[in-house]
Write a protein that holds these residues in place. Structure first.
Motif, PDB file in Angstrom:
ATOM      1  N   ILE A   1     -10.690   2.376   5.926  1.00  0.00           N
ATOM      2  CA  ILE A   1      -9.667   1.582   5.233  1.00  0.00           C
ATOM      3  C   ILE A   1      -9.598   0.127   5.685  1.00  0.00           C
TER       4      ILE A   1
ATOM      5  N   GLY B   1      -7.220  -2.694  -7.208  1.00  0.00           N
ATOM      6  CA  GLY B   1      -7.245  -3.027  -5.774  1.00  0.00           C
ATOM      7  C   GLY B   1      -8.506  -3.789  -5.425  1.00  0.00           C
ATOM      8  N   THR B   2      -8.392  -4.776  -4.541  1.00  0.00           N
ATOM      9  CA  THR B   2      -9.593  -5.505  -4.121  1.00  0.00           C
ATOM     10  C   THR B   2     -10.209  -4.847  -2.888  1.00  0.00           C
ATOM     11  N   GLY B   3      -9.414  -4.040  -2.175  1.00  0.00           N
ATOM     12  CA  GLY B   3      -9.919  -3.445  -0.939  1.00  0.00           C
ATOM     13  C   GLY B   3      -9.942  -4.448   0.196  1.00  0.00           C
ATOM     14  N   LEU B   4      -9.202  -5.528   0.034  1.00  0.00           N
ATOM     15  CA  LEU B   4      -9.191  -6.544   1.095  1.00  0.00           C
ATOM     16  C   LEU B   4      -7.893  -6.536   1.896  1.00  0.00           C
ATOM     17  N   GLY B   5      -6.864  -5.868   1.361  1.00  0.00           N
ATOM     18  CA  GLY B   5      -5.539  -5.924   1.988  1.00  0.00           C
ATOM     19  C   GLY B   5      -5.561  -5.597   3.469  1.00  0.00           C
ATOM     20  N   LEU B   6      -6.110  -4.458   3.819  1.00  0.00           N
ATOM     21  CA  LEU B   6      -6.068  -4.044   5.226  1.00  0.00           C
ATOM     22  C   LEU B   6      -7.089  -4.786   6.071  1.00  0.00           C
TER      23      LEU B   6
ATOM     24  N   PHE C   1     -13.126  -1.832   0.760  1.00  0.00           N
ATOM     25  CA  PHE C   1     -12.932  -0.391   0.607  1.00  0.00           C
ATOM     26  C   PHE C   1     -11.605  -0.159  -0.110  1.00  0.00           C
ATOM     27  N   SER C   2     -11.684   0.478  -1.267  1.00  0.00           N
ATOM     28  CA  SER C   2     -10.462   0.769  -2.030  1.00  0.00           C
ATOM     29  C   SER C   2     -10.654   2.058  -2.800  1.00  0.00           C
ATOM     30  N   THR C   3      -9.570   2.836  -2.919  1.00  0.00           N
ATOM     31  CA  THR C   3      -9.645   4.046  -3.741  1.00  0.00           C
ATOM     32  C   THR C   3      -8.911   3.805  -5.052  1.00  0.00           C
ATOM     33  N   LYS C   4      -8.494   2.547  -5.250  1.00  0.00           N
ATOM     34  CA  LYS C   4      -7.741   2.258  -6.466  1.00  0.00           C
ATOM     35  C   LYS C   4      -8.695   1.972  -7.620  1.00  0.00           C
TER      36      LYS C   4
ATOM     37  N   ASN D   1       0.839  -1.204   0.000  1.00  0.00           N
ATOM     38  CA  ASN D   1       0.000   0.000   0.000  1.00  0.00           C
ATOM     39  C   ASN D   1       0.868   1.245   0.000  1.00  0.00           C
TER      40      ASN D   1
ATOM     41  N   ASP E   1       5.431   6.102   5.303  1.00  0.00           N
ATOM     42  CA  ASP E   1       5.712   6.546   3.931  1.00  0.00           C
ATOM     43  C   ASP E   1       5.530   8.046   3.821  1.00  0.00           C
TER      44      ASP E   1
ATOM     45  N   THR F   1       1.836   8.626   5.486  1.00  0.00           N
ATOM     46  CA  THR F   1       1.058   7.765   6.371  1.00  0.00           C
ATOM     47  C   THR F   1       2.000   6.872   7.158  1.00  0.00           C
TER      48      THR F   1
ATOM     49  N   ILE G   1      -3.862   9.839   3.597  1.00  0.00           N
ATOM     50  CA  ILE G   1      -5.245   9.348   3.515  1.00  0.00           C
ATOM     51  C   ILE G   1      -6.181  10.437   4.026  1.00  0.00           C
TER      52      ILE G   1
ATOM     53  N   ALA H   1       1.030   4.293  -2.686  1.00  0.00           N
ATOM     54  CA  ALA H   1       0.685   5.684  -2.333  1.00  0.00           C
ATOM     55  C   ALA H   1       1.865   6.630  -2.540  1.00  0.00           C
TER      56      ALA H   1
HETATM   57  N1  LIG Z   1       0.026   3.942   2.949  1.00  0.00           N
HETATM   58  C1  LIG Z   1      -1.116   4.387   2.420  1.00  0.00           C
HETATM   59  N2  LIG Z   1      -1.178   5.634   1.915  1.00  0.00           N
HETATM   60  C2  LIG Z   1      -2.324   6.098   1.359  1.00  0.00           C
HETATM   61  N3  LIG Z   1      -3.486   5.392   1.294  1.00  0.00           N
HETATM   62  C3  LIG Z   1      -3.477   4.156   1.785  1.00  0.00           C
HETATM   63  C4  LIG Z   1      -2.320   3.576   2.379  1.00  0.00           C
HETATM   64  N4  LIG Z   1      -2.627   2.342   2.797  1.00  0.00           N
HETATM   65  C5  LIG Z   1      -3.931   2.144   2.494  1.00  0.00           C
HETATM   66  N5  LIG Z   1      -4.444   3.224   1.874  1.00  0.00           N
HETATM   67  C6  LIG Z   1      -5.843   3.398   1.428  1.00  0.00           C
HETATM   68  O1  LIG Z   1      -6.618   2.366   1.972  1.00  0.00           O
HETATM   69  C7  LIG Z   1      -7.350   1.691   0.937  1.00  0.00           C
HETATM   70  C8  LIG Z   1      -7.560   0.257   1.358  1.00  0.00           C
HETATM   71  O2  LIG Z   1      -6.341  -0.463   1.393  1.00  0.00           O
HETATM   72  P1  LIG Z   1      -6.351  -2.013   1.195  1.00  0.00           P
HETATM   73  O3  LIG Z   1      -4.965  -2.498   1.250  1.00  0.00           O
HETATM   74  O4  LIG Z   1      -7.338  -2.597   2.122  1.00  0.00           O
HETATM   75  O5  LIG Z   1      -6.964  -2.189  -0.252  1.00  0.00           O
HETATM   76  P2  LIG Z   1      -6.287  -1.835  -1.637  1.00  0.00           P
HETATM   77  O6  LIG Z   1      -4.843  -1.583  -1.473  1.00  0.00           O
HETATM   78  O7  LIG Z   1      -7.088  -0.768  -2.278  1.00  0.00           O
HETATM   79  O8  LIG Z   1      -6.524  -3.179  -2.433  1.00  0.00           O
HETATM   80  P3  LIG Z   1      -5.750  -4.606  -2.188  1.00  0.00           P
HETATM   81  O9  LIG Z   1      -6.817  -5.535  -1.760  1.00  0.00           O
HETATM   82  O10 LIG Z   1      -5.201  -4.939  -3.510  1.00  0.00           O
HETATM   83  O11 LIG Z   1      -4.752  -4.399  -1.128  1.00  0.00           O
HETATM   84  C9  LIG Z   1      -6.516   1.899  -0.291  1.00  0.00           C
HETATM   85  O12 LIG Z   1      -7.288   1.793  -1.465  1.00  0.00           O
HETATM   86  C10 LIG Z   1      -5.985   3.312  -0.086  1.00  0.00           C
HETATM   87  O13 LIG Z   1      -6.953   4.263  -0.444  1.00  0.00           O
END
Ligand SMILES: Nc1ncnc2c1ncn2[C@@H]1O[C@H](COP(=O)(O)OP(=O)(O)OP(=O)(O)O)[C@@H](O)[C@H]1O
Ligand SMILES: [Mg+2]
Length: 391
Positions: free
Chosen positions: A322, A335-340, A327-330, A281, A309, A364, A314, A285
């Protein structure tokens, strides 16, 4: 008791002034009114905690005044002052909501005792309110966490079910591709269109697979592998894994590792997935020339890993979301929005905590802390996420 606000209401000037003087001498915050009407006027502007109210007054009498006080300021307590011959007024007062009554001539110590009781009651009520507020907040938090957990389980179930048809689609697409490549079909009409369609199918399957893998990773772990982990090495390896993607964007990843920490007991696979999700992430960013710092240091009996970073940051309204699934802004497909979401559930499993601070446009910082000895059974449902926005 000094901060109790008292209003003395009595038409006998001498009596009232003397009493006020003695209460003030004891450090009490005391106001005076010579009639029921004046009392209500004062309270309109300046609320008090206790009214010491004479029953017998010309104009609006004590009982009437008490009615008005209780109607307009139910939180204010009233101590009635009655004459010897009129104690039934005191009883009447209590029925109307007075705290208690005293019979004139009164002893200062008696009055102070009653005021003390009112003070205790007020303190207790305030505590109760605070506790109720706290409880409501905790309940809300629990509901939110449980909802997320339930969602996660449901999503993982769906992911599992989808894996089989996905495999069939992938295999069938592969089979069709191999047939298209046969000699006898070299001149098949619209062959490129078929090939393009198959490409799209394979891409779609890949994306769906990524989603199901993340989801399954969050809930189901094929094998639990708590072991002694050389955490320095693990961070090194993980950073090395992501170095190329960062380098392509002209983003530097630096490590600041406190030599005091060598190893901890944890699940290296889960921890690696956590680090990959957070650092990836951060790379996404970051802009050209930005820098990511991964710092590792001991904090009491835990270890803290900070991933900082200097990227885009954010926005405050997103910070709350997040950790929610999907939830994703990608852009779609990125982005799947599942990472976090997955990261947080893995942190729970490791008995860790995660927090985030962000400043829009400046960067962040994610901070995770882990116990030195992870307990695989620690799946406490406490919400251990904290969020801070500064911009
Ligand atoms: N270090 C960061 N700086 C800025 N925005 C961030 C950061 N980490 C997370 N985000 C925001 O949080 C959202 C959710 O992150 P998350 O990892 O859950 O999903 P994602 O990165 O969009 O998709 P993926 O499932 O591929 O990880 C991101 O789309 C982004 O908007
Ligand atoms: Mg991500």
């Amino acid at each position: 008791m000094e901060n109790v606000r008292i209003l003395l209401v009595d038409d006998e000037d001498d009596f009232r002034r003397t009493l006020a003087k003695r209460l003030t001498k004891r450090g009490m915050n005391t106001k005076q009114a010579a009639s029921g009407e004046e009392c209500l006027k004062i309270m309109e502007k300046d609320p008090v905690d206790v009214v010491v109210l004479d029953v017998k007054m010309p104009g609006m009498n004590g009982i009437e005044t008490l009615h008005h006080i209780k109607k307009r300021h139910p939180e204010t307590e009233v101590i009635m002052l009655t004459g010897h011959a009129t104690t039934h007024d005191g009883v009447e007062g209590i029925k109307t909501g007075a705290f208690d009554y005293l019979t004139k001539p009164i002893e200062l110590e008696h009055l102070l005792g009653k005021i003390g009781q009112v003070h205790e009651k007020l303190v207790m009520e305030k505590e109760k309110q605070k506790e109720a507020k706290f409880r409501a907040k905790m309940e809300q938090q629990m509901i939110a966490t449980e909802r997320l957990a339930a969602l996660g389980t449901l999503a993982a179930g769906v992911a599992h079910e989808i894996n089989n048809p996905l495999a069939i689609i992938k295999e069938s697409a592969g089979w069709m591709k191999s047939i298209l490549n046969r000699e006898e079909l070299a001149n098949m009409p619209r062959k490129p269109d078929f090939e393009m369609a198959l490409e799209k199918i394979e891409k779609g399957v890949k994306r769906a697979k990524r989603i199901t893998l993340q989801l399954l990773g969050s809930v189901k772990q094929t094998h639990s592998t708590i072991s002694v982990v050389n955490i320095k090495e693990l961070v090194n390896e993980t950073v090395a894994l992501l170095q190329r993607e960062a380098g392509n964007k002209d983003v530097e990843i630096v490590q600041e590792i406190d030599p005091a920490i060598v190893s901890i007991w944890t699940d290296p696979y889960k921890l690696r997935q956590i680090l990959i999700n957070i650092i990836t992430n951060a790379v996404h960013a970051s802009r050209s020339g930005d820098r990511i710092t991964v710092a590792l240091k001991p904090v009491d009996d835990r270890v803290a890993i900070k991933i900082k970073d200097t990227g885009q940051g954010i926005p405050g309204e997103n910070l709350k979301k997040i950790f929610e699934p999907f939830f994703s802004t990608k852009p779609p497909g990125k982005g799947t929005g599942l990472g976090l979401f997955v990261t947080r559930s893995l942190m729970d499993k490791l008995g860790g905590e995660i927090s985030v601070e962000s400043r829009l446009g400046e960067g962040t910082t994610f901070c995770i802390t882990l116990p030195r000895y992870a307990d695989e059974e620690d799946t406490s449902k406490k919400d251990k996420t904290s969020i801070q926005s500064e911009g």
